[in-house]
Design an enzyme around this catalytic site. Sequence first.
Site, short mmCIF file in Angstrom:
data_model
loop_
_atom_site.label_atom_id
_atom_site.label_comp_id
_atom_site.label_asym_id
_atom_site.label_seq_id
_atom_site.Cartn_x
_atom_site.Cartn_y
_atom_site.Cartn_z
N ALA A 222 17.25 -74.39 24.95
CA ALA A 222 17.70 -75.63 24.32
C ALA A 222 17.53 -75.58 22.81
O ALA A 222 18.30 -76.15 22.05
CB ALA A 222 16.93 -76.81 24.90
N ASP B 164 17.63 -66.00 14.41
CA ASP B 164 18.01 -65.73 15.79
C ASP B 164 18.22 -67.02 16.59
O ASP B 164 18.45 -66.99 17.79
CB ASP B 164 17.01 -64.78 16.50
CG ASP B 164 15.61 -65.32 16.56
OD1 ASP B 164 15.36 -66.42 16.02
OD2 ASP B 164 14.74 -64.64 17.13
N SER C 101 9.48 -65.92 12.53
CA SER C 101 10.57 -66.79 12.99
C SER C 101 10.54 -68.19 12.38
O SER C 101 10.52 -68.35 11.17
CB SER C 101 10.50 -66.82 14.51
OG SER C 101 11.58 -67.49 15.05
N ASP D 24 17.18 -70.61 12.08
CA ASP D 24 15.72 -70.61 11.93
C ASP D 24 15.33 -69.50 10.94
O ASP D 24 16.19 -68.85 10.34
CB ASP D 24 15.00 -70.48 13.28
CG ASP D 24 15.02 -69.07 13.83
OD1 ASP D 24 15.92 -68.30 13.44
OD2 ASP D 24 14.13 -68.73 14.63
P1 NG1 Z 1 6.42 -71.49 23.11
O1 NG1 Z 1 5.50 -71.70 21.96
O2 NG1 Z 1 5.94 -70.55 24.17
O3 NG1 Z 1 6.88 -72.80 23.68
C1 NG1 Z 1 8.50 -71.19 21.46
C2 NG1 Z 1 9.77 -71.80 22.01
C3 NG1 Z 1 10.46 -70.76 22.88
C4 NG1 Z 1 10.70 -69.47 22.11
C5 NG1 Z 1 9.40 -69.02 21.44
C6 NG1 Z 1 9.57 -67.79 20.58
C7 NG1 Z 1 10.19 -74.11 22.71
C8 NG1 Z 1 9.78 -75.22 23.57
N1 NG1 Z 1 9.48 -72.97 22.83
O4 NG1 Z 1 7.72 -70.77 22.55
O5 NG1 Z 1 11.64 -71.29 23.35
O6 NG1 Z 1 11.75 -69.60 21.21
O7 NG1 Z 1 8.81 -70.06 20.68
O8 NG1 Z 1 10.05 -68.05 19.32
O9 NG1 Z 1 11.12 -74.26 21.91
ZN ZN Z 2 13.55 -66.92 15.34
#
Ligand code: NG1
Ligand code: ZN
Length: 544
Positions: free
Chosen positions: A373, A282, A65, A278
């Site tokens: 967000a 997604d 991602s 990204d």
């Molecule tokens: P984590 O690392 O658990 O905060 C991040 C994003 C999630 C989600 C995941 C999966 C933030 C604060 N956190 O998770 O919203 O998108 O990656 O890709 O943006």
């Molecule tokens: Zn992604």
Amino acid sequence: MAQWQEVSEKSKLHPKPVGLVLQYGTAGFRTNADHLDHVMFRMGLLATLRSINTKAIIGVMVTASHNPEEDNGVKLIDPMGEMLTPAWEVYATQLANAEQDHLITVLKDLVQKESIDLTNQEAEVFVGRDTRSSSARLSDAVLDGVTALDGRSKDYGLVTTPQLHYMVCCCNTRGGYGKASVEGYYSKLSQAFIQLTKSAPNRTDDQKCLLVDGANGIGALKLREMEPYLQGALKVSLFCDGTGGKLNHQCGADFVKVQQNSPKGIVMKAGERCCSFDGDADRIVYYYSDDHGRFHLLDGDKIATLISTFLKELLTKAGLDLKIAVVQTAYANGSSTRYLEDTMKVIVRCAKTGVKHLHHVAQEFDIGVYFEANGHGTVLFSKAAEAKIQQLCDDSEGERQGAATLLKNSVDLINQTVGDAISDMLLIEAILAIKGMTVQQWDAIYTDLPNRQLKVKVSDRRVIDTKDAERKTVSPAGLQEAIDRLVERHQDGRSFVRPSGTEDVVRVYSEAATQESADALGHEVSLAVYRLAGGVGGEPKPLE
Ligand code: NG1
Ligand code: ZN
């Protein structure tokens, strides 16, 4: 059984580094690409068993991602295109972490627990990958795992994550959701978009223009492939298209959201509409620069607001009594929640971070609009809601039918399986066109509270336990009280902390009436985490 012996032998070709332990994170496994070969092989095994278990096709997407090019990861897709069910995340973790001589025991346990009958059972797994240099060999490892258990596989090669979710859903609904090919995806979305924008006859050529940052990833490739299908209804200027720069490096949705700034190297004219995908397309965020050169971000909260407002207005016009809700996480800007509840009068729910949690809550409503967000989100329509919309298209006339048709085209444009940057982008573009809205007008719906996201390194982030959809901590002792005391000192202050599910850090979020105040609060809370939750390295420094 001969098969187990064969699996064990094949597994030796994908050796697990002894002692390496990985956790199934917010959206699958994710780490440096050099440590993932065994995980991929084993996820091939797991997907095959899951396919037998559900009697349906399962998807495996190789991607990390928004993370750096050097990383990789894997996301598993369940039959209706949704993310892997949590019960199986536990098996995934056990399989990924089993040492070689224990692997077969773990597999047999799984087979027994889920009563999987391995005889005469068909299994099929769809595999896709992003543009990382490690992705091709890692997806080969997944395919090896599928073959080891005599499963069939279809390799979709380079696709966005949401495209693979779409394929899985199309096949398991026997075409009910669409044609399971990239062409099928492009045609379905393009036709819906073209139909929708026909309701905006006065759209100027200028309004059709959009700058898109492809994060130097798969989204750029796929958007370019899709362009002919759009027949000029959208004029995309693509940059960070992967021809020069590095994946997600100083570009892409995560960079823009976290830095609250435009991707490096992009030239934006004042008021020009821009968006960033990204690395696996997604997620999406929008932004523009105003007459004074000031950067304005329109994140997942602004997107959810625009979409839910549009759908709610259409429901009213169509005279349809359907329950619509917006699902957010604790990261949603406080202004967005207030606007949605107080002005828009829509139901707002807060879910834990991770789209699987939001998706689940959104399913409780006739129409569930969910967005993180950071720009990951989509809209879910219940089967009953879709049927009512269809019926109204067929049976009504005049304004009601017009509104029902717009709703129907929106349903077709939205990828309901998962957040999809391309689908979201087209929906947003269509809404802005139909409403005759500029990006500035969209931005002005409400004003974001200044906010800040920080990371703190601790020796073991699991010491932090949360409740209330991650808005409060229950451990370590004293941390929540400390946060409460700090928040009180800032006007409109709000802050929470949670262990990341994808990185070895604790995330700190703060918002307040001014940027200085949000930054100060973020720093103070970071210090509290550092002191009370076992911080490592130097103490967090104030923001410059
Ligand atoms: P984590 O690392 O658990 O905060 C991040 C994003 C999630 C989600 C995941 C999966 C933030 C604060 N956190 O998770 O919203 O998108 O990656 O890709 O943006
Ligand atoms: Zn992604």
